[in-house]
Scaffold this motif. Sequence first.
Motif, PDB file in Angstrom:
ATOM      1  N   ARG A   1       0.827  -1.199   0.000  1.00  0.00           N
ATOM      2  CA  ARG A   1       0.000   0.000   0.000  1.00  0.00           C
ATOM      3  C   ARG A   1       0.872   1.265   0.000  1.00  0.00           C
ATOM      4  NH1 ARG A   1      -5.178   0.699   1.666  1.00  0.00           N
ATOM      5  NH2 ARG A   1      -5.974  -1.399   1.750  1.00  0.00           N
ATOM      6  N   CYS A   2       1.877   1.261   0.878  1.00  0.00           N
ATOM      7  CA  CYS A   2       2.779   2.415   0.970  1.00  0.00           C
ATOM      8  C   CYS A   2       3.522   2.605  -0.346  1.00  0.00           C
ATOM      9  CB  CYS A   2       3.782   2.229   2.106  1.00  0.00           C
ATOM     10  SG  CYS A   2       3.025   2.251   3.722  1.00  0.00           S
ATOM     11  N   LEU A   3       3.893   1.494  -0.967  1.00  0.00           N
ATOM     12  CA  LEU A   3       4.609   1.600  -2.242  1.00  0.00           C
ATOM     13  C   LEU A   3       3.718   2.239  -3.298  1.00  0.00           C
ATOM     14  CD1 LEU A   3       6.471  -1.840  -2.394  1.00  0.00           C
ATOM     15  CD2 LEU A   3       7.470   0.413  -1.978  1.00  0.00           C
ATOM     16  N   VAL A   4       2.455   1.853  -3.314  1.00  0.00           N
ATOM     17  CA  VAL A   4       1.519   2.460  -4.271  1.00  0.00           C
ATOM     18  C   VAL A   4       1.431   3.963  -4.008  1.00  0.00           C
ATOM     19  CG1 VAL A   4      -0.911   2.598  -4.955  1.00  0.00           C
ATOM     20  CG2 VAL A   4       0.158   0.359  -4.638  1.00  0.00           C
TER      21      VAL A   4
ATOM     22  N   TYR B   1      10.129  -8.989  -2.151  1.00  0.00           N
ATOM     23  CA  TYR B   1      10.343  -7.802  -3.003  1.00  0.00           C
ATOM     24  C   TYR B   1      11.536  -7.976  -3.953  1.00  0.00           C
ATOM     25  CZ  TYR B   1       6.854  -5.572  -0.179  1.00  0.00           C
ATOM     26  OH  TYR B   1       5.672  -5.284   0.433  1.00  0.00           O
ATOM     27  N   ALA B   2      11.939  -9.240  -4.137  1.00  0.00           N
ATOM     28  CA  ALA B   2      13.161  -9.492  -4.904  1.00  0.00           C
ATOM     29  C   ALA B   2      13.127  -8.866  -6.302  1.00  0.00           C
ATOM     30  CB  ALA B   2      13.399 -10.994  -5.002  1.00  0.00           C
ATOM     31  N   GLU B   3      11.959  -8.832  -6.911  1.00  0.00           N
ATOM     32  CA  GLU B   3      11.872  -8.325  -8.288  1.00  0.00           C
ATOM     33  C   GLU B   3      11.932  -6.801  -8.359  1.00  0.00           C
ATOM     34  OE1 GLU B   3      11.665 -10.334 -10.984  1.00  0.00           O
ATOM     35  OE2 GLU B   3      11.858 -12.037  -9.609  1.00  0.00           O
ATOM     36  N   LEU B   4      11.768  -6.175  -7.195  1.00  0.00           N
ATOM     37  CA  LEU B   4      11.763  -4.705  -7.167  1.00  0.00           C
ATOM     38  C   LEU B   4      13.138  -4.195  -6.773  1.00  0.00           C
ATOM     39  CD1 LEU B   4       8.684  -5.356  -6.884  1.00  0.00           C
ATOM     40  CD2 LEU B   4       8.522  -3.284  -5.550  1.00  0.00           C
TER      41      LEU B   4
ATOM     42  N   ASP C   1       6.781  -5.188 -10.884  1.00  0.00           N
ATOM     43  CA  ASP C   1       7.092  -6.553 -11.307  1.00  0.00           C
ATOM     44  C   ASP C   1       5.945  -7.190 -12.090  1.00  0.00           C
ATOM     45  OD1 ASP C   1       5.882  -6.118  -8.827  1.00  0.00           O
ATOM     46  OD2 ASP C   1       6.375  -8.095  -8.055  1.00  0.00           O
ATOM     47  N   LEU C   2       4.758  -6.579 -12.020  1.00  0.00           N
ATOM     48  CA  LEU C   2       3.609  -7.139 -12.738  1.00  0.00           C
ATOM     49  C   LEU C   2       3.318  -6.385 -14.034  1.00  0.00           C
ATOM     50  CD1 LEU C   2       1.102  -7.716  -9.764  1.00  0.00           C
ATOM     51  CD2 LEU C   2       2.658  -9.374 -10.799  1.00  0.00           C
ATOM     52  N   VAL C   3       3.858  -5.167 -14.137  1.00  0.00           N
ATOM     53  CA  VAL C   3       3.484  -4.294 -15.261  1.00  0.00           C
ATOM     54  C   VAL C   3       3.702  -4.979 -16.600  1.00  0.00           C
ATOM     55  CG1 VAL C   3       4.042  -2.155 -16.480  1.00  0.00           C
ATOM     56  CG2 VAL C   3       3.829  -2.147 -13.992  1.00  0.00           C
ATOM     57  N   GLU C   4       4.857  -5.581 -16.792  1.00  0.00           N
ATOM     58  CA  GLU C   4       5.167  -6.179 -18.087  1.00  0.00           C
ATOM     59  C   GLU C   4       4.169  -7.289 -18.433  1.00  0.00           C
ATOM     60  OE1 GLU C   4       8.931  -8.047 -20.362  1.00  0.00           O
ATOM     61  OE2 GLU C   4       9.350  -7.177 -18.398  1.00  0.00           O
ATOM     62  N   GLY C   5       3.711  -7.973 -17.393  1.00  0.00           N
ATOM     63  CA  GLY C   5       2.758  -9.055 -17.594  1.00  0.00           C
ATOM     64  C   GLY C   5       1.416  -8.580 -18.126  1.00  0.00           C
ATOM     65  N   THR C   6       1.108  -7.307 -17.958  1.00  0.00           N
ATOM     66  CA  THR C   6      -0.201  -6.794 -18.407  1.00  0.00           C
ATOM     67  C   THR C   6      -0.139  -6.268 -19.842  1.00  0.00           C
ATOM     68  OG1 THR C   6       0.220  -4.525 -17.665  1.00  0.00           O
ATOM     69  CG2 THR C   6      -0.762  -6.017 -16.052  1.00  0.00           C
TER      70      THR C   6
ATOM     71  N   HIS D   1       1.302   0.775 -10.631  1.00  0.00           N
ATOM     72  CA  HIS D   1       2.637   1.365 -10.478  1.00  0.00           C
ATOM     73  C   HIS D   1       3.324   0.886  -9.212  1.00  0.00           C
ATOM     74  CE1 HIS D   1       1.223   4.906 -13.181  1.00  0.00           C
ATOM     75  NE2 HIS D   1       1.385   3.770 -13.835  1.00  0.00           N
ATOM     76  N   GLY D   2       2.520   0.481  -8.233  1.00  0.00           N
ATOM     77  CA  GLY D   2       3.097  -0.052  -7.002  1.00  0.00           C
ATOM     78  C   GLY D   2       3.601  -1.485  -7.184  1.00  0.00           C
ATOM     79  N   PHE D   3       3.321  -2.044  -8.350  1.00  0.00           N
ATOM     80  CA  PHE D   3       3.705  -3.437  -8.636  1.00  0.00           C
ATOM     81  C   PHE D   3       4.466  -3.499  -9.955  1.00  0.00           C
ATOM     82  CE2 PHE D   3       0.180  -3.385  -5.774  1.00  0.00           C
ATOM     83  CZ  PHE D   3       0.405  -4.436  -4.908  1.00  0.00           C
TER      84      PHE D   3
END
Length: 312
Positions: free
Chosen positions: A108-111, A139-142, A251-256, A247-249
């Motif tokens: 949440r804070c990251l978002v 959080y390894a991917e970040l 690591d998921l953006v590319e997947g979308t 934007h808080g994720f």
Amino acid sequence: MDRGRYGCVREDGTGDDVITAMRARELGRKSVVVGDRVALVGDSSGDAGTLARIVRISERTSVLRRTADDDDTTPEGRLERVVVANADQLVIVSALSDPPPRTGFIDRCLVAAYDADIEPLLCLTKADLAGPEQVLGYYAELDLPHVLVRPGSDLDELRGLLAGRISVLVGHSGVGKSTLVNRLVPDALRAVGVVSAIGKGRHTSTSAVALRLPAVGRSRKDPGWIIDTPGIRSFGLAHVSAESLLHGFPDLVEGTLEDQPNCGHTAADADCRLDAWVAEGKADERRLTSYRRLLSSRAGEGDVRDTTADEV
Ligand SMILES: Nc1nc2c(ncn2[C@@H]2O[C@H](COP(=O)(O)OP(=O)(O)OP(=O)(O)O)[C@@H](O)[C@H]2O)c(=O)[nH]1
């Protein structure tokens, strides 16, 4: 802020002299929040009993916001507040144990940080009680910077990351935030800037206190400022669009990217590419669960509680 009185310090000043000021009528309805750069007129000597007037608020370089709720269809969700202006960094204080880290809260804070264009820093306290591997693994991917804090550990690394910046500290109750603030600013009672806005009901009270960090160790030109947020226990995200939540994720953006443009990315979206993205091992399933939890929370689907690292 205390009953309409704001504590201000000179930007160029090295001293801690606080100039007490009130809002001038020409500000209209614009609110002054902690971190704001303001122009003063009148008696700005700071002498006891004097009162200056705030006539202008400079354009804000960043605005950290929160809503009391996640759901913008509720009155609480529509109640948007600016928490802090002009912050450079959001320090997310989380204990490694007692209480266990809550990745839902951190997410949440990251978002909120990415939405405000503020850099996040994960500050993991109570490193004497547990190791950071589990949280850091999550959080390894970040590319998320982090520091570890334990009793008596030197705070040089943290001070280095705070130097020259305005950093906002957020954290759940009991994570050791007050302990940390007291260690960083042993003289914390000399709070130089206080803004508080206490609303009706437990969801609407917020407060933030700005503290100038002392120059310790190698003499630093600007050790920076920290803004403590004792009244803020959560970040309602109703003001953040479903698209911006992503934007808080990172690591998921590319997947979308291969999704249909109108895909809502929820569990109900049968063709959402994110499921395959996770199945292919390109992101951690727990991250997708956390993202979808925030999405459904925004959609007003019940009481969505932050989970601990063990639960996700
Ligand atoms: N073992 C250990 N205990 C710590 C550490 N930092 C703080 N504590 C303890 O954790 C408890 C909570 O610390 P606080 O600093 O009051 O936590 P807080 O986040 O400010 O919580 P509130 O006071 O509820 O706002 C206290 O008993 C501290 O002594 C740490 O690094 N290690």
